[in-house]
Design a protein around this motif. Sequence first.
Motif, PDB file in Angstrom:
ATOM      1  N   LYS A 190     -89.660 -83.150  18.015  1.00 31.40           N
ATOM      2  CA  LYS A 190     -88.792 -83.999  17.191  1.00 31.40           C
ATOM      3  C   LYS A 190     -88.093 -85.053  18.045  1.00 31.40           C
ATOM      4  CE  LYS A 190     -84.899 -83.874  13.976  1.00 31.40           C
ATOM      5  NZ  LYS A 190     -83.896 -83.025  13.273  1.00 31.40           N
ATOM      6  N   ALA A 223     -88.937 -78.400  18.188  1.00 33.97           N
ATOM      7  CA  ALA A 223     -87.662 -79.043  18.518  1.00 33.97           C
ATOM      8  C   ALA A 223     -87.858 -80.142  19.563  1.00 33.97           C
ATOM      9  CB  ALA A 223     -86.670 -77.996  19.025  1.00 33.97           C
ATOM     10  N   PRO A 279     -90.877 -72.752  17.146  1.00 39.08           N
ATOM     11  CA  PRO A 279     -89.636 -73.531  17.002  1.00 39.08           C
ATOM     12  C   PRO A 279     -89.280 -74.374  18.225  1.00 39.08           C
ATOM     13  CG  PRO A 279     -89.350 -71.347  16.082  1.00 39.08           C
ATOM     14  CD  PRO A 279     -90.684 -71.337  16.744  1.00 39.08           C
ATOM     15  N   ASP A 280     -89.415 -73.819  19.431  1.00 45.53           N
ATOM     16  CA  ASP A 280     -89.076 -74.581  20.638  1.00 45.53           C
ATOM     17  C   ASP A 280     -89.940 -75.828  20.769  1.00 45.53           C
ATOM     18  OD1 ASP A 280     -87.043 -72.942  21.387  1.00 45.53           O
ATOM     19  OD2 ASP A 280     -88.143 -71.896  22.981  1.00 45.53           O
TER      20      ASP A 280
END
Length: 253
Positions: free
Chosen positions: A220, A217, A213-214
């Motif tokens: 993105k 993120a 996830p990190d």
Amino acid sequence: MSYRVLVAALAAALLATGCSGTSTGGGGGEVKGKVFRSAFVTEQGKPRALVEGTNIELRFTDDGRLLASAGCNQMQGPVSLDGGKIAVPDLGMTAMGCPSPELHTQDEWLSKLLRASPSWRMDGTNLVVTGSNAEIVLGPEAPATLEGGTWKLASLIQADSVSSTPAGVEATIKFENGKLDAKTGCNDAFGTYKVDGSTITFELGHTEKSCEPDKMAVEKVVLETLKGQVTYKIDRNNLTLTTTKGDGIGLSK
């Protein structure tokens, strides 16, 4: 001495002065907006060795402040450069604990020198700062260029907030002759870019694997920044890319 001999002697003296490349400090226009790093330091006429891995750095801002460093703490304050003197009557210094006593001593040495209003002059492109028993010759710092070398992601900019990248997440961008190669935190990005003044226009593609996830993120934000046209700004070794929405990324070399 005859009149002709006297005139010839004066002309020779003026010619020698004009060709020396040395100018006495005036109002400071020669140094404002520039950063200088030490090339040679002497004390009482003898070389003074700096702590290994350190240098003395003086930055004169456009708004009339001096930012100085000797390898540990940061010093700053409003500066006057009139009359060939560096006057910083309100020089402040951070109180960060230095890794070694030698660094602390070096900080204090520079602080004492600057507080004593040393003289300054330009010798070609070098800045020479002279105190009562010490002299520092500093060369101009060349700002980083967009191309050449690799930029490393340092911060994420969203609206009016700036955050550092999560631990363990790395992203890089390399600009070279209109072609871009990037690591976005998870995937690879590649494509072309065109510079026009202070803007860059990107056309990119990228791989599409999944990551933690990190990393996703961070990716993105990076990909949203490298889309279409952005504004760029280089300040020393820092590059900021900002979208029309005010978001973006900060990188450093």
